[in-house]
Design an enzyme around this catalytic site. Structure first.
Site, short mmCIF file in Angstrom:
data_model
loop_
_atom_site.label_atom_id
_atom_site.label_comp_id
_atom_site.label_asym_id
_atom_site.label_seq_id
_atom_site.Cartn_x
_atom_site.Cartn_y
_atom_site.Cartn_z
N CYS A 2 0.82 -1.21 0.00
CA CYS A 2 0.00 0.00 0.00
C CYS A 2 0.86 1.26 0.00
O CYS A 2 1.97 1.26 0.52
CB CYS A 2 -0.88 0.03 1.23
SG CYS A 2 -1.85 -1.44 1.47
N ARG A 27 4.62 0.19 -6.28
CA ARG A 27 4.64 -0.62 -5.06
C ARG A 27 3.66 -1.80 -5.15
O ARG A 27 3.74 -2.72 -4.34
CB ARG A 27 4.24 0.25 -3.86
CG ARG A 27 5.26 1.31 -3.53
CD ARG A 27 4.70 2.30 -2.55
NE ARG A 27 4.50 1.75 -1.23
CZ ARG A 27 5.31 1.93 -0.19
NH1 ARG A 27 6.38 2.66 -0.33
NH2 ARG A 27 5.05 1.40 0.97
N TRP A 74 -3.28 -2.50 -1.33
CA TRP A 74 -2.94 -3.87 -1.71
C TRP A 74 -3.65 -4.73 -0.69
O TRP A 74 -3.30 -4.71 0.49
CB TRP A 74 -1.42 -4.01 -1.64
CG TRP A 74 -0.85 -5.21 -2.31
CD1 TRP A 74 -0.59 -5.35 -3.65
CD2 TRP A 74 -0.40 -6.42 -1.69
NE1 TRP A 74 -0.02 -6.57 -3.89
CE2 TRP A 74 0.11 -7.25 -2.72
CE3 TRP A 74 -0.37 -6.90 -0.39
CZ2 TRP A 74 0.64 -8.51 -2.48
CZ3 TRP A 74 0.15 -8.16 -0.15
CH2 TRP A 74 0.65 -8.96 -1.18
N ASN A 100 -1.40 2.30 6.16
CA ASN A 100 -0.62 1.12 5.75
C ASN A 100 -0.29 0.34 7.01
O ASN A 100 -0.03 0.93 8.05
CB ASN A 100 0.72 1.54 5.12
CG ASN A 100 0.53 2.17 3.76
OD1 ASN A 100 -0.56 2.17 3.22
ND2 ASN A 100 1.61 2.70 3.21
N GLY A 101 -0.24 -0.98 6.88
CA GLY A 101 0.09 -1.80 8.05
C GLY A 101 -1.09 -2.67 8.45
O GLY A 101 -2.09 -2.77 7.71
N GLU A 481 18.88 -16.36 -9.37
CA GLU A 481 18.35 -15.03 -9.69
C GLU A 481 17.67 -15.04 -11.06
O GLU A 481 16.59 -14.47 -11.24
CB GLU A 481 19.49 -13.99 -9.62
CG GLU A 481 19.15 -12.58 -10.04
CD GLU A 481 18.00 -11.94 -9.26
OE1 GLU A 481 17.51 -12.54 -8.30
OE2 GLU A 481 17.59 -10.84 -9.64
N LYS A 485 13.70 -14.17 -11.69
CA LYS A 485 13.22 -13.13 -12.61
C LYS A 485 12.17 -13.70 -13.54
O LYS A 485 11.14 -13.08 -13.79
CB LYS A 485 14.38 -12.56 -13.46
CG LYS A 485 15.38 -11.69 -12.75
CD LYS A 485 14.89 -10.31 -12.38
CE LYS A 485 14.32 -10.23 -11.02
NZ LYS A 485 15.15 -10.13 -9.87
N GLU A 488 8.82 -14.36 -11.65
CA GLU A 488 8.03 -13.23 -11.17
C GLU A 488 7.45 -12.36 -12.28
O GLU A 488 6.37 -11.81 -12.10
CB GLU A 488 8.75 -12.43 -10.10
CG GLU A 488 10.02 -11.76 -10.50
CD GLU A 488 10.66 -11.00 -9.33
OE1 GLU A 488 10.01 -10.72 -8.32
OE2 GLU A 488 11.85 -10.67 -9.46
N HIS A 504 20.86 -35.92 -8.87
CA HIS A 504 20.30 -36.42 -7.60
C HIS A 504 18.77 -36.29 -7.56
O HIS A 504 18.18 -36.36 -6.49
CB HIS A 504 20.94 -35.69 -6.42
CG HIS A 504 22.42 -35.90 -6.34
ND1 HIS A 504 22.97 -37.11 -5.99
CD2 HIS A 504 23.46 -35.09 -6.64
CE1 HIS A 504 24.30 -37.02 -6.05
NE2 HIS A 504 24.62 -35.80 -6.44
N LYS A 603 6.49 -4.15 -4.48
CA LYS A 603 7.89 -3.75 -4.51
C LYS A 603 8.51 -3.81 -3.13
O LYS A 603 9.65 -4.24 -2.95
CB LYS A 603 8.01 -2.34 -5.09
CG LYS A 603 9.43 -1.83 -5.21
CD LYS A 603 10.23 -2.64 -6.21
CE LYS A 603 11.67 -2.20 -6.32
NZ LYS A 603 12.49 -3.25 -6.99
O1 M6R Z 1 13.58 -4.39 -0.79
P1 M6R Z 1 14.27 -5.68 -0.58
O2 M6R Z 1 15.57 -5.78 -1.33
O3 M6R Z 1 14.47 -6.02 0.87
O4 M6R Z 1 13.31 -6.78 -1.18
C1 M6R Z 1 13.59 -8.13 -1.06
C2 M6R Z 1 12.71 -8.95 -1.98
O5 M6R Z 1 11.37 -8.76 -1.65
C3 M6R Z 1 12.94 -8.58 -3.45
O6 M6R Z 1 14.26 -8.75 -3.83
C4 M6R Z 1 12.05 -9.44 -4.35
O7 M6R Z 1 12.48 -10.78 -4.34
C5 M6R Z 1 12.05 -8.87 -5.77
N1 M6R Z 1 10.73 -8.88 -6.29
C6 M6R Z 1 12.95 -9.61 -6.69
O8 M6R Z 1 12.93 -9.14 -7.99
#
Ligand code: M6R
Length: 608
Positions: A2, A27, A74, A100-101, A481, A485, A488, A504, A603
């Site tokens: 949010c 966000r 959100w 928020n929260g 990584e 990517k 997501e 394995h 985000k």
């Molecule tokens: O803001 P942060 O780096 O702490 O966030 C950590 C993860 O939430 C963030 O890296 C997430 O995995 C991303 N969506 C990856 O692209």
């Protein structure tokens, strides 16, 4: 997650709020709303879906006024409906709140209010707050907010306006960030600095338990016990232009292309070539304390944890310090063994990730040195750690992290070098690492120049439903990584594995419909990785190799090859990750995905 934006000044507030909401879109959100004080009344408009829908809807209302608040929601408590969207209002409609929260005891508060005759139209915890503050209000907005917050358990970053107080926004923070933007004859308040960048670089970060009373000409901050708190104004160096797509179709591809430049920003002035060492000044540790460190723990989530895994190699190889990487959400619940010779780094782009923050607090409680490697200036992790370094990646607005990852790795390598030179490394080895580091931007650019070729290859992989990403050694976290990517942003199932682990179990899944992306760089594990790649090949899986330039044999082994420039092994995450970022991006674009705002993701993950 949010987002909040509030404005009080002389301008017409509606365009400021709409623009602010657009800048909070990154966000992640599913509904949005606005409340403006107009003619001693609260005018409120909310809608489900994109800000564009809200921007259309507001045209049907008289929303002129110079004080207002707005929110992107959100969904947590209750579904994605207009009734659940913020701002929520008190029973008499005179008070509006964005929050928020999570209010943990909202059910008991709601029961209590219902018994008193309050009725609820939403399923949210925020509406409970609106009614609670409303029930305590008898002319003094600040004290009714403060009294309500005394009854609340949970987290909040909130802003409140009241029709009887058209010269005031009340803001409060507990566990969910709030920033006040200081203008001339105007103030802004938001959940992060990004929506404030067009107006001001001067920001004030609220701390937990603080309440701010903001008017057109000034603001005052109070502690939980209503004692005045003096706040410092921080000037943020991010520019407004950095928060724009600058002609690129998406933030993600812009941020991928930002990498050579922001990498230079990360290392500039932070190394000493002559001494072969790094000079990261924010650590706040003496040389003796640094030499006393016997163990390093890198705590992070998602992409930041993969940057940490790359950093582990650097710390162990350069500094000879045993290093662990812990996913933050696991760390605090496994009763970690920590002592005063343990150095814990929290790695985070946003600096607000709730899991990472909680884990760092736990490490601090147990007596470790706790430091931050963070992108967002003034963020909670940056302020709660006892030192550390900003990674200088600039605003990262695509949900999928790219440039923050490479800059995290860069800083971890510099730290490893700094510790290494204090412990065991020769100046010559330090110089060799630094010289290789200085060549990284050029090598990144060489990869970026291959975008068209990578795009061509990527598009032929778009229709698969599964993929493995394989790597060994330092290339294993790169595989993880690359896989993250793809998951997501393209919504394609993929898993990252160590090349040696395939036999394995995971190899059982391979077939012509299950392609493999393997990083087979020329490093000490090249021959081993090559054997793993042969095993994959023998199972008839389609194979894309990320290989080192000059390795002609890769062509006969794979269906597709992307060549990357040769790089010192420890630095390979800084180069070899880039083709995988582009690969995932181009597949996502080809599939018509919402690249910058993938479904279900936020985000900044500010809830545990
Ligand atoms: O803001 P942060 O780096 O702490 O966030 C950590 C993860 O939430 C963030 O890296 C997430 O995995 C991303 N969506 C990856 O692209």
């Amino acid at each position: 997650m949010c987002g909040i934006i509030g404005y009080i000044g002389k301008k017409d507030t509606l365009p400021v709020l709409i623009q602010g909401l657009r800048r909070l879109e990154y966000r992640g959100y599913d509904s949005a709303g606005i409340a403006i004080i107009n003619d001693q009344k609260i005018q409120r408009v909310r809608s489900v879906g994109k800000i564009d829908t809200l921007a259309e809807k507001v045209k049907d209302f008289d929303l002129s006024g110079t004080v207002g608040i707005a929110h992107t929601r959100w969904a947590t408590h209750g579904g994605v409906t207009e009734e659940n969207a913020h701002p929520h209002v008190s029973l008499d409609g005179k008070l509006a709140i964005c929050h928020n929260g999570i209010i943990e005891n909202y059910r008991e508060l709601k029961d209590e209010l219902e018994k008193k005759g309050f009725t609820f139209v939403s399923e949210t915890d925020t509406e409970v707050l609106a009614h609670l503050i409303g029930s305590l209000y008898s002319g003094n907005l600040v004290s009714s907010v403060e009294a309500a917050l005394m009854r609340v358990r949970g987290t909040y970053g909130l802003v409140v306006v009241h029709a009887d107080h058209p010269d005031m926004i009340v803001a409060a923070r507990m566990g969910s960030p709030l920033v006040i933007g200081v203008g001339k004859g105007e103030y802004f308040v938001a959940s992060d600095a990004t929506p404030l960048l067009p107006y001001t670089s001067d920001m004030v970060f609220l701390d937990d338990g603080e309440v701010a009373v903001i008017s057109r000409d000034s603001f005052e901050t109070f502690s939980k016990t209503h004692t005045h708190v003096e706040k410092e104004v921080t000037t943020i160096e991010w520019s407004e232009a950095e928060a724009q797509t600058q002609g690129y179709p998406h933030f993600m591809i812009k941020e991928i292309f930002d990498q050579p430049t922001v990498f230079e920003d990360a290392i500039r002035g932070r190394y000493d070539l002559e001494e072969g060492t790094a000079r990261l000044s924010g650590l706040n540790m003496t040389d003796t304390q640094m030499r006393s460190v016997k163990r390093v723990i890198l705590i992070a989530c998602g992409t930041a944890s993969y940057a940490g895994m790359a950093g582990k190699y650097a710390f162990e190889r350069l500094a000879g310090i045993p290093t662990e990487v812990d996913v933050a959400s696991e760390f605090r619940y496994r009763d970690p063994i920590i002592d005063s010779e343990t150095l814990v780094f929290g790695i985070s782009q946003s600096g607000e990730t709730a899991d990472t923050l909680a884990a760092l607090r736990e490490a601090k409680r147990k007596g470790a040195f706790v430091r931050g490697i963070v992108n967002v200036v003034g963020s909670t992790i940056a302020r709660e750690t006892d030192g550390g370094t900003y990674i200088h990646a600039g605003p990262e607005l695509a949900v999928a992290s790219t440039k923050a990852y490479t800059n995290m790795v860069a800083i971890l390598i510099l730290y490893a070098l700094q510790f290494g030179r204090l412990k065991r490394l020769t100046p010559a080895t330090g110089q060799r690492v630094l010289k290789a580091l200085l060549e990284v931007p050029h090598k990144m650019n060489r990869v970026l120049e291959m975008r068209e070729k990578i795009k061509e290859i990527a598009r032929t992989y778009k229709d698969y439903h599964n993929m493995y990403f394989l790597g060994r050694g330092i290339n294993y976290p790169i595989a993880l990584e690359g896989s993250l990517k793809l998951k997501e942003i393209a919504y394609i199932h993929s898993e990252g594995y160590q090349g040696g682990e395939m036999k394995h179990g995971p190899i059982a899944l391979l077939s012509k419909d299950f392609p493999v992306v393997a990083i087979m760089a020329k490093d000490q594990l090249y021959e081993k990785m090559r054997s793993n790649v042969e095993e994959v090949r023998a199972r008839g899986a389609r194979l894309l190799l990320i290989a080192t330039e000059g390795d002609e044999s890769a062509k006969s082994l794979a269906d597709d090859v992307i060549y990357v420039p040769e790089t010192m092994e420890l630095l390979q995450p800084l180069v070899n990750t880039l083709p995988l970022q582009i690969f995932a991006y181009e597949i996502a674009v080809a599939l018509g995905r919402d690249v910058d705002r993938p479904r279900n993701l936020a985000k900044s993950v500010t809830v545990e």
